[in-house]
Scaffold this active site. Structure first.
Site, short mmCIF file in Angstrom:
data_model
loop_
_atom_site.label_atom_id
_atom_site.label_comp_id
_atom_site.label_asym_id
_atom_site.label_seq_id
_atom_site.Cartn_x
_atom_site.Cartn_y
_atom_site.Cartn_z
N LYS A 83 3.29 -15.39 2.32
CA LYS A 83 3.20 -16.16 1.07
C LYS A 83 4.65 -16.48 0.67
O LYS A 83 5.12 -16.14 -0.43
CB LYS A 83 2.47 -15.31 0.02
N TYR A 123 0.82 -1.21 0.00
CA TYR A 123 0.00 0.00 0.00
C TYR A 123 0.86 1.27 0.00
O TYR A 123 0.36 2.36 -0.28
CB TYR A 123 -0.95 0.02 1.21
N ASP A 167 -5.27 -6.68 6.01
CA ASP A 167 -6.47 -5.95 5.59
C ASP A 167 -7.60 -6.95 5.33
O ASP A 167 -8.73 -6.81 5.82
CB ASP A 167 -6.12 -5.16 4.31
#
Ligand code: NAD
Length: 359
Positions: A192, A143, A248
């Site tokens: 991940k 972000y 989020d």
């Protein structure tokens, strides 16, 4: 006697009414537990625009910085929807988080026994008890990374960059491990790492920090599996530690397990530990001013403040216990079902106070 100074940002819509109830509950709890609280009100959001022309006056930042902690209601509403971007109430919200250097977002997902039926998950999936804390990194990652648009061989393309530094990962990991020490002593770091290099650095760094917390059990999970496990077997989790973008998504998923937006508290923490505490819902302009909103998310935000910023865990437990107990008798309209007494926002605040006085 210990005295705390709390900056209070009531905001817009239902903000003032829910914050008033939370203050009422905090005062009763303080008296019971032998400390005092002073409040310093300041303007944020639409009410600040109306009074000063900007959503985040300098005076508000100064008051929050001087306080032991900040309590926020909610901001925004149709009155300010047509204002230009930098003069919108939400700009004040982002601004105060940045000004206070809040890099960690804490979102609990728990089931209060009397509200078990409100959960979208079946009772047998929820299991015996459910109390998850999602710790989301708030100021780094994709972000905030480099982004842009380009054209390759006449084809339009765009990119966003996920980048984390070791110090950024270390400080959020410490928040998660410190929290776990005050809870179930388990951290699940979600990434991940099978695909992303930033996730591999995240995992290496978390592993190093874990060495300082030998009592905490650390596990790792890929984000896709975590999204699945949250609806398959949520009670396996204590603290979930994750990046900005994964957090989020996962914090929204986890919090909805509780089934009611009026019950969900949150905290944002920075280096100083002072923190900003607020319900996750908005200013609910559709029901503002009618005294029918649910103040419990804000009351539970105060419970979080007591535990995580003010070092008053017993006072915090007292509020959570009182909330769980009053739900056996009274309900605001948003969580009302037959068989309970329907109460207003202020009556719900009174019910929690009366319960605490009994302890
Ligand atoms: P909202 O959370 O305000 O309301 C969504 C729905 O939930 C509404 O029907 C509302 O009545 C209900 N609801 C919310 N809180 C409740 C409570 N405590 N008790 C009972 N019912 C409750 O979301 P929205 O309608 O999308 O947004 C309204 C305004 O709030 C907008 O201006 C938005 O920008 C702002 N907002 C602010 C924050 C914040 O201050 N942190 C967060 C989200 C939205």
């Amino acid at each position: 006697m210990k005295n705390y100074r709390i900056a209070v940002l009531k905001g817009d819509g239902i903000g003032p009414e829910i914050v008033n109830e939370a203050i009422k509950v905090l005062n009763v709890t303080a008296e019971k537990c032998g400390f005092t609280v002073e409040y310093d009100e300041a303007l944020l959001g639409g009410c600040a625009i109306d009074a000063t022309g900007v959503p985040l006056p300098d005076e508000t930042i100064a008051k929050c910085k001087a306080a032991d902690s900040t309590l926020l209601g909610a901001v925004g509403g149709p009155k300010w929807d047509s204002m230009p971007g930098n003069l919108r109430p939400e700009k004040g919200l982002l601004g105060i988080r940045a000004a206070l250097g809040l890099f960690a977002n804490l979102r609990p997902a728990r089931i209060f026994e009397p509200l078990r039926d409100a959960s979208p998950l079946r009772a047998d999936i929820i299991g015996g008890s459910l109390d998850i804390m999602v710790v989301r990194e708030l100021t780094g990652g994709i972000y905030f990374g480099e982004r842009g648009r380009l054209e390759e061989n006449g084809v339009k393309a765009a990119y966003d960059t996920e980048k984390y530094s070791v110090p950024e990962i270390e400080r959020i990991a410490r928040i998660a491990f410190d929290l776990a020490m005050k809870r179930g002593k388990k951290v699940c770091s979600v990434d991940k790492a099978n695909v992303l290099e930033s996730s591999r650095l995240w995992r290496e760094t978390v592993t190093e920090i874990a060495k300082d917390y030998p009592e905490v059990e650390l596990s790792y999970m890929y984000v896709d599996n975590c999204a699945m496990q949250l609806v398959r077997n949520p009670s396996q989790f204590d603290v979930i530690l994750t990046s900005n973008i994964f957090g989020d998504i996962l914090s929204d998923e986890a919090s909805m397990i509780s089934g009611s937006i009026g019950m969900l508290a949150s905290a944002s923490l920075g280096e100083t530990g002072a923190g900003l505490y607020e319900p996750i819902h908005g200013s609910a302009p559709d029901i503002a001013g009618q005294n029918i909103s649910n103040p419990l998310a804000t009351i539970l935000s105060v419970a979080m403040m007591l535990k995580y910023s003010l070092g008053q865990p017993e006072a915090s437990d007292m509020i959570e216990k009182a909330v769980a107990e009053v739900l056996n008798e009274v309900r605001t309209p948003d969580i009302y079902v037959e068989g309970f007494r329907k109460v207003s926002c202020s009556e719900m605040g009174d019910a929690v106070c009366e319960r605490i006085k009994l302890y």
